[in-house]
Design a protein around this motif. Structure first.
Motif, PDB file in Angstrom:
ATOM      1  N   UNK A 136       5.691  -9.090   4.873  1.00  0.00           N
ATOM      2  CA  UNK A 136       4.994  -7.893   4.400  1.00  0.00           C
ATOM      3  C   UNK A 136       3.641  -7.808   5.086  1.00  0.00           C
ATOM      4  N   UNK A 137       3.331  -6.664   5.672  1.00  0.00           N
ATOM      5  CA  UNK A 137       2.069  -6.459   6.375  1.00  0.00           C
ATOM      6  C   UNK A 137       1.348  -5.271   5.735  1.00  0.00           C
ATOM      7  N   UNK A 138       0.098  -5.455   5.377  1.00  0.00           N
ATOM      8  CA  UNK A 138      -0.697  -4.372   4.804  1.00  0.00           C
ATOM      9  C   UNK A 138      -0.468  -4.157   3.329  1.00  0.00           C
ATOM     10  N   UNK A 145      -1.981  -5.714   0.843  1.00  0.00           N
ATOM     11  CA  UNK A 145      -3.075  -6.347   0.108  1.00  0.00           C
ATOM     12  C   UNK A 145      -3.475  -5.552  -1.133  1.00  0.00           C
ATOM     13  N   UNK A 146      -3.248  -4.259  -1.117  1.00  0.00           N
ATOM     14  CA  UNK A 146      -3.589  -3.410  -2.261  1.00  0.00           C
ATOM     15  C   UNK A 146      -2.538  -2.357  -2.464  1.00  0.00           C
ATOM     16  N   UNK A 147      -2.660  -1.550  -3.526  1.00  0.00           N
ATOM     17  CA  UNK A 147      -1.654  -0.512  -3.796  1.00  0.00           C
ATOM     18  C   UNK A 147      -1.664   0.572  -2.726  1.00  0.00           C
ATOM     19  N   UNK A 148      -0.497   1.185  -2.527  1.00  0.00           N
ATOM     20  CA  UNK A 148      -0.357   2.311  -1.605  1.00  0.00           C
ATOM     21  C   UNK A 148       0.362   3.421  -2.376  1.00  0.00           C
ATOM     22  N   UNK A 149      -0.386   4.272  -3.101  1.00  0.00           N
ATOM     23  CA  UNK A 149       0.246   5.277  -3.959  1.00  0.00           C
ATOM     24  C   UNK A 149       0.864   6.419  -3.158  1.00  0.00           C
ATOM     25  N   UNK A 150       2.008   6.890  -3.646  1.00  0.00           N
ATOM     26  CA  UNK A 150       2.701   8.009  -3.004  1.00  0.00           C
ATOM     27  C   UNK A 150       3.430   8.802  -4.075  1.00  0.00           C
ATOM     28  N   UNK A 151       3.764  10.033  -3.756  1.00  0.00           N
ATOM     29  CA  UNK A 151       4.577  10.855  -4.649  1.00  0.00           C
ATOM     30  C   UNK A 151       6.038  10.485  -4.430  1.00  0.00           C
ATOM     31  N   UNK A 152       6.733  10.127  -5.511  1.00  0.00           N
ATOM     32  CA  UNK A 152       8.132   9.748  -5.365  1.00  0.00           C
ATOM     33  C   UNK A 152       8.661   9.104  -6.619  1.00  0.00           C
ATOM     34  N   UNK A 183       5.821  -2.910   7.169  1.00  0.00           N
ATOM     35  CA  UNK A 183       4.429  -2.537   7.442  1.00  0.00           C
ATOM     36  C   UNK A 183       4.049  -1.339   6.576  1.00  0.00           C
ATOM     37  N   UNK A 184       3.010  -1.503   5.746  1.00  0.00           N
ATOM     38  CA  UNK A 184       2.518  -0.429   4.889  1.00  0.00           C
ATOM     39  C   UNK A 184       1.224   0.120   5.452  1.00  0.00           C
ATOM     40  N   UNK A 185       1.111   1.439   5.498  1.00  0.00           N
ATOM     41  CA  UNK A 185      -0.097   2.046   6.051  1.00  0.00           C
ATOM     42  C   UNK A 185      -0.256   3.479   5.553  1.00  0.00           C
ATOM     43  N   UNK A 236      -2.215  12.433   5.350  1.00  0.00           N
ATOM     44  CA  UNK A 236      -1.790  12.866   4.015  1.00  0.00           C
ATOM     45  C   UNK A 236      -0.487  12.209   3.589  1.00  0.00           C
ATOM     46  N   UNK A 237      -0.010  11.250   4.366  1.00  0.00           N
ATOM     47  CA  UNK A 237       1.252  10.588   4.049  1.00  0.00           C
ATOM     48  C   UNK A 237       1.068   9.082   3.936  1.00  0.00           C
ATOM     49  N   UNK A 238       1.870   8.498   3.051  1.00  0.00           N
ATOM     50  CA  UNK A 238       1.955   7.041   2.957  1.00  0.00           C
ATOM     51  C   UNK A 238       3.226   6.612   3.670  1.00  0.00           C
ATOM     52  N   UNK A 239       3.153   5.513   4.408  1.00  0.00           N
ATOM     53  CA  UNK A 239       4.277   5.117   5.256  1.00  0.00           C
ATOM     54  C   UNK A 239       4.642   3.652   5.036  1.00  0.00           C
ATOM     55  N   UNK A 240       5.958   3.396   5.038  1.00  0.00           N
ATOM     56  CA  UNK A 240       6.479   2.031   5.057  1.00  0.00           C
ATOM     57  C   UNK A 240       7.426   1.935   6.240  1.00  0.00           C
ATOM     58  N   UNK A 241       7.121   1.056   7.175  1.00  0.00           N
ATOM     59  CA  UNK A 241       7.949   0.881   8.372  1.00  0.00           C
ATOM     60  C   UNK A 241       8.674  -0.455   8.305  1.00  0.00           C
ATOM     61  N   UNK A 242       9.977  -0.417   8.567  1.00  0.00           N
ATOM     62  CA  UNK A 242      10.786  -1.627   8.663  1.00  0.00           C
ATOM     63  C   UNK A 242      11.117  -1.823  10.138  1.00  0.00           C
ATOM     64  N   UNK A 243      10.548  -2.862  10.732  1.00  0.00           N
ATOM     65  CA  UNK A 243      10.702  -3.117  12.169  1.00  0.00           C
ATOM     66  C   UNK A 243      11.487  -4.395  12.387  1.00  0.00           C
TER      67      UNK A 243
END
Length: 444
Positions: A326-328, A330-337, A366-368, A372-379
Protein backbone atom coordinates in the motif's frame (compact mmCIF):
# COMPACT_ATOMS: atom_id res chain seq x y z
CA UNK A 1 -46.13 -31.84 14.63
CA UNK A 2 -44.52 -30.56 17.81
CA UNK A 3 -41.06 -31.76 18.58
CA UNK A 4 -41.05 -34.70 20.96
CA UNK A 5 -38.32 -35.12 23.57
CA UNK A 6 -36.34 -38.32 23.91
CA UNK A 7 -35.93 -39.64 27.41
CA UNK A 8 -32.23 -40.25 26.98
CA UNK A 9 -30.32 -37.89 29.23
CA UNK A 10 -26.74 -37.02 28.29
CA UNK A 11 -25.17 -39.22 25.59
CA UNK A 12 -21.39 -39.37 25.40
CA UNK A 13 -18.76 -40.30 22.87
CA UNK A 14 -15.22 -39.55 21.70
CA UNK A 15 -13.53 -38.64 18.46
CA UNK A 16 -9.81 -38.81 17.75
CA UNK A 17 -7.82 -35.99 16.17
CA UNK A 18 -8.63 -37.34 12.70
CA UNK A 19 -12.36 -37.07 13.38
CA UNK A 20 -13.00 -40.81 13.84
CA UNK A 21 -15.69 -41.89 16.33
CA UNK A 22 -13.77 -44.06 18.80
CA UNK A 23 -16.32 -44.32 21.63
CA UNK A 24 -20.10 -43.90 21.59
CA UNK A 25 -23.17 -44.60 23.70
CA UNK A 26 -25.84 -46.61 21.93
CA UNK A 27 -27.92 -43.61 20.79
CA UNK A 28 -24.93 -41.90 19.19
CA UNK A 29 -23.74 -45.15 17.62
CA UNK A 30 -27.20 -45.71 16.16
CA UNK A 31 -27.09 -42.29 14.44
CA UNK A 32 -23.60 -43.08 13.15
CA UNK A 33 -24.80 -46.35 11.64
CA UNK A 34 -27.95 -44.78 10.14
CA UNK A 35 -25.63 -42.34 8.39
CA UNK A 36 -23.83 -45.31 6.80
CA UNK A 37 -20.75 -45.29 9.04
CA UNK A 38 -19.56 -47.26 12.05
CA UNK A 39 -17.49 -47.12 15.21
CA UNK A 40 -13.86 -46.40 14.33
CA UNK A 41 -14.86 -44.62 11.11
CA UNK A 42 -15.13 -40.83 10.60
CA UNK A 43 -18.02 -39.26 12.49
CA UNK A 44 -20.76 -39.12 9.84
CA UNK A 45 -22.93 -36.42 11.47
CA UNK A 46 -21.58 -33.25 9.81
CA UNK A 47 -22.91 -30.74 12.35
CA UNK A 48 -21.65 -32.72 15.35
CA UNK A 49 -18.33 -33.39 13.64
CA UNK A 50 -17.94 -29.65 12.93
CA UNK A 51 -18.23 -28.81 16.62
CA UNK A 52 -15.63 -31.45 17.53
CA UNK A 53 -13.29 -30.36 14.73
CA UNK A 54 -13.48 -26.69 15.76
CA UNK A 55 -12.83 -27.53 19.41
CA UNK A 56 -9.78 -29.59 18.51
CA UNK A 57 -8.44 -26.96 16.12
CA UNK A 58 -8.97 -24.02 18.48
CA UNK A 59 -7.94 -25.92 21.60
CA UNK A 60 -10.93 -24.70 23.65
CA UNK A 61 -14.23 -26.35 24.74
CA UNK A 62 -17.16 -25.50 22.47
CA UNK A 63 -20.88 -26.00 22.98
CA UNK A 64 -23.69 -25.22 20.57
CA UNK A 65 -27.08 -26.27 19.28
CA UNK A 66 -27.09 -28.33 16.10
CA UNK A 67 -29.57 -30.22 13.94
CA UNK A 68 -28.72 -33.79 12.95
CA UNK A 69 -30.67 -36.11 10.68
CA UNK A 70 -31.74 -39.62 11.64
CA UNK A 71 -33.32 -42.06 9.22
CA UNK A 72 -36.80 -40.54 9.45
CA UNK A 73 -36.59 -37.25 11.35
CA UNK A 74 -34.40 -34.33 12.34
CA UNK A 75 -32.96 -34.04 15.84
CA UNK A 76 -32.32 -30.84 17.76
CA UNK A 77 -29.22 -31.51 19.86
CA UNK A 78 -27.02 -29.61 22.27
CA UNK A 79 -23.43 -30.70 21.65
CA UNK A 80 -20.43 -29.98 23.88
CA UNK A 81 -16.92 -30.91 22.72
CA UNK A 82 -13.95 -30.78 25.09
CA UNK A 83 -10.55 -31.18 23.37
CA UNK A 84 -7.60 -33.07 24.79
CA UNK A 85 -4.33 -34.56 23.54
CA UNK A 86 -6.02 -37.53 21.84
CA UNK A 87 -9.03 -35.76 20.33
CA UNK A 88 -12.24 -34.58 21.99
CA UNK A 89 -14.90 -35.93 24.30
CA UNK A 90 -18.53 -35.36 23.29
CA UNK A 91 -21.59 -34.81 25.44
CA UNK A 92 -24.92 -34.61 23.61
CA UNK A 93 -28.14 -33.51 25.29
CA UNK A 94 -31.59 -32.27 24.28
CA UNK A 95 -32.58 -34.92 21.78
CA UNK A 96 -35.77 -33.26 20.50
CA UNK A 97 -37.21 -34.80 17.35
CA UNK A 98 -39.09 -33.06 14.56
CA UNK A 99 -40.23 -34.02 11.03
CA UNK A 100 -37.43 -34.12 8.50
CA UNK A 101 -37.01 -30.85 6.63
CA UNK A 102 -37.32 -30.85 2.84
CA UNK A 103 -34.10 -30.51 0.83
CA UNK A 104 -32.69 -27.00 1.27
CA UNK A 105 -31.28 -26.58 -2.23
CA UNK A 106 -33.53 -28.58 -4.53
CA UNK A 107 -33.49 -25.53 -6.79
CA UNK A 108 -29.79 -26.06 -7.56
CA UNK A 109 -29.97 -28.15 -10.73
CA UNK A 110 -27.02 -29.08 -12.90
CA UNK A 111 -27.87 -26.06 -15.03
CA UNK A 112 -27.84 -23.58 -12.17
CA UNK A 113 -24.64 -25.05 -10.75
CA UNK A 114 -22.88 -24.60 -14.06
CA UNK A 115 -23.25 -20.82 -14.09
CA UNK A 116 -20.12 -20.26 -16.17
CA UNK A 117 -21.33 -22.45 -19.02
CA UNK A 118 -24.82 -20.96 -18.96
CA UNK A 119 -23.84 -17.30 -19.05
CA UNK A 120 -21.13 -17.82 -21.67
CA UNK A 121 -23.39 -19.58 -24.20
CA UNK A 122 -24.42 -17.18 -27.02
CA UNK A 123 -28.00 -16.90 -28.23
CA UNK A 124 -28.64 -18.86 -31.40
CA UNK A 125 -31.18 -20.23 -33.86
CA UNK A 126 -31.11 -22.61 -36.84
CA UNK A 127 -32.58 -22.12 -40.31
CA UNK A 128 -33.25 -24.37 -43.26
CA UNK A 129 -31.89 -23.75 -46.77
CA UNK A 130 -34.58 -21.11 -47.38
CA UNK A 131 -33.64 -19.23 -44.20
CA UNK A 132 -36.77 -20.32 -42.36
CA UNK A 133 -36.32 -20.88 -38.62
CA UNK A 134 -36.13 -24.54 -37.57
CA UNK A 135 -34.97 -24.06 -33.96
CA UNK A 136 -34.61 -21.05 -31.68
CA UNK A 137 -33.37 -20.50 -28.12
CA UNK A 138 -36.26 -19.80 -25.79
CA UNK A 139 -34.52 -16.72 -24.38
CA UNK A 140 -33.97 -15.32 -27.88
CA UNK A 141 -37.61 -15.96 -28.81
CA UNK A 142 -38.76 -14.03 -25.76
CA UNK A 143 -36.46 -11.15 -26.67
CA UNK A 144 -38.00 -10.81 -30.13
CA UNK A 145 -41.51 -11.12 -28.68
CA UNK A 146 -42.65 -14.50 -29.96
CA UNK A 147 -43.27 -17.94 -28.50
CA UNK A 148 -40.57 -20.42 -29.61
CA UNK A 149 -43.11 -22.72 -31.28
CA UNK A 150 -44.63 -19.81 -33.22
CA UNK A 151 -41.23 -18.81 -34.63
CA UNK A 152 -40.69 -22.22 -36.27
CA UNK A 153 -41.25 -22.07 -40.02
CA UNK A 154 -41.07 -18.27 -40.21
CA UNK A 155 -38.36 -16.62 -42.32
CA UNK A 156 -35.61 -15.03 -40.27
CA UNK A 157 -36.38 -11.71 -41.97
CA UNK A 158 -39.75 -11.73 -40.16
CA UNK A 159 -37.85 -10.92 -36.98
CA UNK A 160 -34.49 -9.54 -38.17
CA UNK A 161 -34.16 -6.62 -40.60
CA UNK A 162 -30.79 -7.07 -42.31
CA UNK A 163 -28.64 -3.92 -42.40
CA UNK A 164 -25.76 -3.27 -44.82
CA UNK A 165 -22.31 -2.48 -43.47
CA UNK A 166 -22.19 1.01 -44.97
CA UNK A 167 -21.16 0.21 -48.54
CA UNK A 168 -24.21 -1.81 -49.53
CA UNK A 169 -22.70 -5.22 -48.72
CA UNK A 170 -24.63 -7.76 -46.64
CA UNK A 171 -22.41 -10.65 -45.46
CA UNK A 172 -25.31 -13.10 -45.01
CA UNK A 173 -26.67 -12.61 -48.54
CA UNK A 174 -23.20 -12.73 -50.08
CA UNK A 175 -22.44 -15.98 -48.24
CA UNK A 176 -25.81 -17.48 -49.20
CA UNK A 177 -24.89 -17.34 -52.87
CA UNK A 178 -21.92 -19.68 -52.31
CA UNK A 179 -23.53 -21.54 -49.37
CA UNK A 180 -20.60 -20.45 -47.15
CA UNK A 181 -20.15 -19.34 -43.55
CA UNK A 182 -20.58 -15.66 -42.74
CA UNK A 183 -19.92 -13.18 -39.94
CA UNK A 184 -20.42 -9.51 -39.17
CA UNK A 185 -24.00 -9.27 -40.46
CA UNK A 186 -25.76 -6.38 -38.74
CA UNK A 187 -29.48 -6.69 -38.15
CA UNK A 188 -32.23 -4.75 -36.42
CA UNK A 189 -34.87 -6.44 -34.31
CA UNK A 190 -38.26 -5.97 -35.98
CA UNK A 191 -40.59 -3.70 -34.03
CA UNK A 192 -37.77 -2.14 -32.00
CA UNK A 193 -35.79 1.04 -32.49
CA UNK A 194 -32.56 1.20 -34.45
CA UNK A 195 -30.52 1.08 -31.24
CA UNK A 196 -31.43 -2.65 -31.01
CA UNK A 197 -28.85 -3.66 -33.63
CA UNK A 198 -27.34 -7.12 -33.24
CA UNK A 199 -24.56 -8.91 -35.09
CA UNK A 200 -25.18 -12.29 -36.71
CA UNK A 201 -22.60 -14.99 -37.37
CA UNK A 202 -23.57 -18.14 -39.31
CA UNK A 203 -22.13 -21.62 -39.79
CA UNK A 204 -23.26 -23.30 -43.02
CA UNK A 205 -24.94 -26.69 -42.42
CA UNK A 206 -24.75 -29.60 -44.85
CA UNK A 207 -26.47 -32.93 -45.17
CA UNK A 208 -24.66 -36.26 -45.42
CA UNK A 209 -24.72 -35.81 -49.19
CA UNK A 210 -22.98 -32.43 -48.87
CA UNK A 211 -26.15 -30.50 -49.79
CA UNK A 212 -26.60 -27.06 -48.23
CA UNK A 213 -29.06 -27.36 -45.34
CA UNK A 214 -29.25 -23.88 -43.80
CA UNK A 215 -27.36 -22.03 -41.08
CA UNK A 216 -26.64 -22.27 -37.37
CA UNK A 217 -26.71 -18.57 -36.48
CA UNK A 218 -25.37 -16.98 -33.30
CA UNK A 219 -26.10 -13.42 -32.25
CA UNK A 220 -24.19 -11.08 -29.96
CA UNK A 221 -26.20 -9.76 -27.03
CA UNK A 222 -26.27 -5.94 -27.15
CA UNK A 223 -26.71 -4.17 -23.82
CA UNK A 224 -30.09 -2.82 -24.99
CA UNK A 225 -31.46 -6.36 -25.26
CA UNK A 226 -30.66 -7.27 -21.69
CA UNK A 227 -33.25 -6.19 -19.17
CA UNK A 228 -30.60 -6.92 -16.53
CA UNK A 229 -27.24 -6.89 -18.29
CA UNK A 230 -25.24 -8.34 -15.43
CA UNK A 231 -27.85 -10.58 -13.83
CA UNK A 232 -25.83 -13.78 -14.29
CA UNK A 233 -27.07 -15.34 -11.04
CA UNK A 234 -30.49 -16.95 -10.89
CA UNK A 235 -32.65 -15.13 -8.29
CA UNK A 236 -33.61 -18.38 -6.56
CA UNK A 237 -29.96 -19.43 -6.28
CA UNK A 238 -29.13 -15.94 -5.04
CA UNK A 239 -31.69 -16.29 -2.26
CA UNK A 240 -30.40 -19.75 -1.33
CA UNK A 241 -26.81 -18.47 -1.08
CA UNK A 242 -27.54 -15.42 1.04
CA UNK A 243 -28.95 -17.21 4.09
CA UNK A 244 -25.98 -19.53 4.75
CA UNK A 245 -23.55 -16.69 4.04
CA UNK A 246 -25.33 -14.51 6.58
CA UNK A 247 -24.95 -17.28 9.16
CA UNK A 248 -21.26 -17.78 8.35
CA UNK A 249 -20.60 -14.06 8.77
CA UNK A 250 -22.56 -13.91 12.03
CA UNK A 251 -20.71 -16.94 13.43
CA UNK A 252 -17.32 -15.51 12.44
CA UNK A 253 -18.16 -12.17 14.04
CA UNK A 254 -19.12 -13.92 17.28
CA UNK A 255 -15.69 -15.55 17.28
CA UNK A 256 -14.03 -12.17 16.67
CA UNK A 257 -15.99 -10.73 19.62
CA UNK A 258 -14.99 -13.77 21.74
CA UNK A 259 -18.65 -14.10 22.80
CA UNK A 260 -18.22 -17.86 23.25
CA UNK A 261 -15.24 -17.53 25.55
CA UNK A 262 -11.53 -16.62 25.51
CA UNK A 263 -9.70 -17.23 22.25
CA UNK A 264 -6.18 -16.78 20.96
CA UNK A 265 -5.70 -13.55 19.01
CA UNK A 266 -4.53 -15.32 15.84
CA UNK A 267 -7.75 -17.37 15.75
CA UNK A 268 -9.82 -14.23 16.23
CA UNK A 269 -7.92 -12.59 13.36
CA UNK A 270 -8.58 -15.63 11.17
CA UNK A 271 -12.30 -15.36 11.99
CA UNK A 272 -12.10 -11.69 10.99
CA UNK A 273 -10.77 -12.76 7.60
CA UNK A 274 -13.70 -15.18 7.22
CA UNK A 275 -16.22 -12.46 8.06
CA UNK A 276 -14.60 -10.00 5.64
CA UNK A 277 -14.55 -12.59 2.85
CA UNK A 278 -18.19 -13.44 3.52
CA UNK A 279 -19.26 -9.81 3.34
CA UNK A 280 -17.34 -9.39 0.09
CA UNK A 281 -18.99 -12.49 -1.41
CA UNK A 282 -22.41 -11.14 -0.44
CA UNK A 283 -21.63 -7.89 -2.25
CA UNK A 284 -20.64 -9.88 -5.36
CA UNK A 285 -23.90 -11.86 -5.20
CA UNK A 286 -25.93 -8.66 -4.85
CA UNK A 287 -24.21 -7.18 -7.89
CA UNK A 288 -24.58 -10.31 -10.04
CA UNK A 289 -28.28 -10.65 -9.19
CA UNK A 290 -28.93 -6.90 -9.61
CA UNK A 291 -30.68 -6.78 -6.25
CA UNK A 292 -28.64 -3.82 -5.07
CA UNK A 293 -27.07 -1.12 -7.20
CA UNK A 294 -24.09 0.89 -6.12
CA UNK A 295 -24.87 4.46 -5.18
CA UNK A 296 -22.63 7.49 -5.43
CA UNK A 297 -24.30 9.66 -2.78
CA UNK A 298 -22.40 8.25 0.23
CA UNK A 299 -18.86 8.83 1.41
CA UNK A 300 -16.20 6.14 1.44
CA UNK A 301 -12.61 6.19 2.68
CA UNK A 302 -10.53 4.72 -0.13
CA UNK A 303 -7.59 4.13 2.22
CA UNK A 304 -9.56 1.81 4.51
CA UNK A 305 -11.38 0.04 1.66
CA UNK A 306 -8.07 -0.52 -0.13
CA UNK A 307 -6.63 -2.04 3.04
CA UNK A 308 -9.65 -4.36 3.32
CA UNK A 309 -9.27 -5.42 -0.32
CA UNK A 310 -5.59 -6.18 0.22
CA UNK A 311 -6.52 -8.34 3.21
CA UNK A 312 -8.93 -10.36 1.06
CA UNK A 313 -6.31 -11.22 -1.58
CA UNK A 314 -3.37 -11.78 0.78
CA UNK A 315 -3.72 -15.56 0.81
CA UNK A 316 -3.70 -15.79 -2.99
CA UNK A 317 -0.72 -13.43 -3.12
CA UNK A 318 1.23 -15.49 -0.58
CA UNK A 319 0.66 -18.67 -2.58
CA UNK A 320 2.35 -17.01 -5.55
CA UNK A 321 5.00 -15.27 -3.39
CA UNK A 322 3.66 -11.93 -4.63
CA UNK A 323 4.05 -8.95 -2.30
CA UNK A 324 1.20 -6.41 -2.15
CA UNK A 325 2.24 -2.93 -0.99
CA UNK A 326 0.00 0.00 0.00
CA UNK A 327 1.42 3.38 -1.03
CA UNK A 328 -0.01 6.70 0.16
CA UNK A 329 -2.33 5.19 2.77
CA UNK A 330 -0.99 7.27 5.66
CA UNK A 331 -4.31 9.09 6.07
CA UNK A 332 -7.92 8.90 4.88
CA UNK A 333 -8.78 9.50 1.22
CA UNK A 334 -12.50 10.40 1.15
CA UNK A 335 -14.53 9.89 -2.02
CA UNK A 336 -18.16 9.71 -3.08
CA UNK A 337 -19.18 6.07 -3.42
CA UNK A 338 -20.46 2.90 -1.77
CA UNK A 339 -17.94 0.97 0.30
CA UNK A 340 -18.94 -2.59 -0.64
CA UNK A 341 -18.88 -1.68 -4.34
CA UNK A 342 -15.43 -0.11 -3.98
CA UNK A 343 -14.09 -3.19 -2.17
CA UNK A 344 -15.51 -5.41 -4.90
CA UNK A 345 -13.81 -3.36 -7.61
CA UNK A 346 -10.45 -3.33 -5.84
CA UNK A 347 -10.55 -7.05 -5.02
CA UNK A 348 -11.14 -7.80 -8.69
CA UNK A 349 -8.29 -5.54 -9.82
CA UNK A 350 -5.96 -6.96 -7.17
CA UNK A 351 -6.86 -10.57 -7.95
CA UNK A 352 -6.12 -9.98 -11.63
CA UNK A 353 -2.82 -8.27 -10.76
CA UNK A 354 -1.73 -11.13 -8.49
CA UNK A 355 -2.73 -13.76 -11.04
CA UNK A 356 -0.71 -12.09 -13.81
CA UNK A 357 2.31 -11.15 -11.69
CA UNK A 358 5.52 -13.20 -11.85
CA UNK A 359 6.46 -15.27 -8.82
CA UNK A 360 8.13 -13.06 -6.18
CA UNK A 361 6.78 -9.97 -7.97
CA UNK A 362 5.20 -6.91 -6.39
CA UNK A 363 1.75 -5.38 -6.78
CA UNK A 364 1.47 -1.75 -5.67
CA UNK A 365 -1.79 -0.16 -4.50
CA UNK A 366 -1.28 3.59 -4.87
CA UNK A 367 -3.68 6.13 -3.31
CA UNK A 368 -3.60 9.74 -4.42
CA UNK A 369 -5.65 12.89 -4.90
CA UNK A 370 -6.05 13.98 -8.52
CA UNK A 371 -7.71 17.36 -8.51
CA UNK A 372 -11.44 16.82 -7.97
CA UNK A 373 -11.01 13.04 -8.03
CA UNK A 374 -9.66 10.46 -5.62
CA UNK A 375 -7.70 7.66 -7.25
CA UNK A 376 -6.59 4.14 -6.37
CA UNK A 377 -4.15 2.55 -8.82
CA UNK A 378 -3.33 -1.16 -8.86
CA UNK A 379 0.01 -1.62 -10.64
CA UNK A 380 1.55 -5.00 -11.43
CA UNK A 381 4.72 -6.36 -13.06
CA UNK A 382 2.91 -8.74 -15.38
CA UNK A 383 3.12 -9.16 -19.17
CA UNK A 384 1.05 -6.06 -19.89
CA UNK A 385 -1.90 -5.64 -22.23
CA UNK A 386 -1.71 -4.80 -25.91
CA UNK A 387 -3.35 -1.52 -26.93
CA UNK A 388 -5.78 -3.37 -29.20
CA UNK A 389 -7.11 -5.33 -26.21
CA UNK A 390 -7.38 -2.50 -23.70
CA UNK A 391 -11.05 -1.72 -24.38
CA UNK A 392 -12.07 -5.28 -25.28
CA UNK A 393 -11.21 -6.66 -21.84
CA UNK A 394 -13.84 -4.40 -20.26
CA UNK A 395 -16.55 -6.17 -22.26
CA UNK A 396 -18.43 -9.11 -20.79
CA UNK A 397 -16.94 -12.58 -21.28
CA UNK A 398 -13.68 -11.11 -22.61
CA UNK A 399 -10.25 -11.83 -21.09
CA UNK A 400 -6.76 -10.61 -21.89
CA UNK A 401 -5.42 -14.15 -22.39
CA UNK A 402 -6.32 -17.82 -22.03
CA UNK A 403 -4.95 -18.26 -18.50
CA UNK A 404 -7.13 -20.04 -15.98
CA UNK A 405 -9.33 -18.02 -13.67
CA UNK A 406 -12.52 -16.04 -14.26
CA UNK A 407 -15.03 -16.00 -17.08
CA UNK A 408 -14.51 -12.42 -18.25
CA UNK A 409 -17.11 -10.66 -16.11
CA UNK A 410 -14.98 -9.04 -13.39
CA UNK A 411 -13.73 -6.00 -15.27
CA UNK A 412 -17.09 -5.40 -16.95
CA UNK A 413 -18.89 -5.46 -13.60
CA UNK A 414 -16.17 -3.32 -12.00
CA UNK A 415 -16.40 -0.59 -14.65
CA UNK A 416 -20.21 -0.58 -14.41
CA UNK A 417 -20.00 -0.23 -10.62
CA UNK A 418 -17.45 2.59 -10.89
CA UNK A 419 -19.57 4.51 -13.39
CA UNK A 420 -22.71 4.04 -11.28
CA UNK A 421 -20.84 5.89 -8.51
CA UNK A 422 -19.90 8.75 -10.84
CA UNK A 423 -16.39 7.46 -11.52
CA UNK A 424 -14.59 5.21 -13.95
CA UNK A 425 -11.71 2.75 -14.35
CA UNK A 426 -8.75 3.71 -16.51
CA UNK A 427 -6.03 1.43 -17.87
CA UNK A 428 -2.43 2.21 -18.77
CA UNK A 429 -0.28 -0.61 -20.09
CA UNK A 430 2.39 -1.58 -22.57
CA UNK A 431 3.27 -5.18 -23.49
CA UNK A 432 6.06 -6.38 -21.24
CA UNK A 433 5.75 -3.46 -18.82
CA UNK A 434 2.86 -4.50 -16.57
CA UNK A 435 -0.55 -2.87 -16.21
CA UNK A 436 -1.93 0.01 -14.14
CA UNK A 437 -5.69 -0.06 -13.48
CA UNK A 438 -6.95 3.12 -11.76
CA UNK A 439 -10.28 3.52 -9.99
CA UNK A 440 -11.34 7.19 -10.12
CA UNK A 441 -14.16 8.54 -7.94
CA UNK A 442 -15.34 12.08 -7.19
CA UNK A 443 -13.71 13.49 -4.09
CA UNK A 444 -15.99 13.84 -1.08
Amino acid sequence: MASAPFDLGPVTGRVDREGRLTEADSALLRLQEEAGSSLGAPLALPQVAAVARSAIKLGVPLARSVVAASSDRDLDLWVRAVPDAEGASLTIEGWKARPAAPPRLTLVTNESLDVEERVARPLSFTTDGELKIKRIDEELALMIGVAPADAIGQPLTRHFLLVDNGDGAMPLLMALVSRADFSGQSAQLRGQDRESLVTLKGLALRTAGDRFDGYEIEIDRPAEMDSSPFAVLDPALDEALRSPLDRIIAAAERIVDRSEGPLRSDYAAYAGDIAAAGRHLLSVIRTMSEQEAAKGDAEVDLASTAAEAVQLVEEAAEKRSVKVELVGADGPLPAAGESRGVVQILVNLLANAVRHSPASGTVAVILEQRGAQAAVTVADEGPGIAEADQERIFERYERADDSKGGIGLGLAISRRLARSMGGDIELQSEPGEGARFTLLLPSA
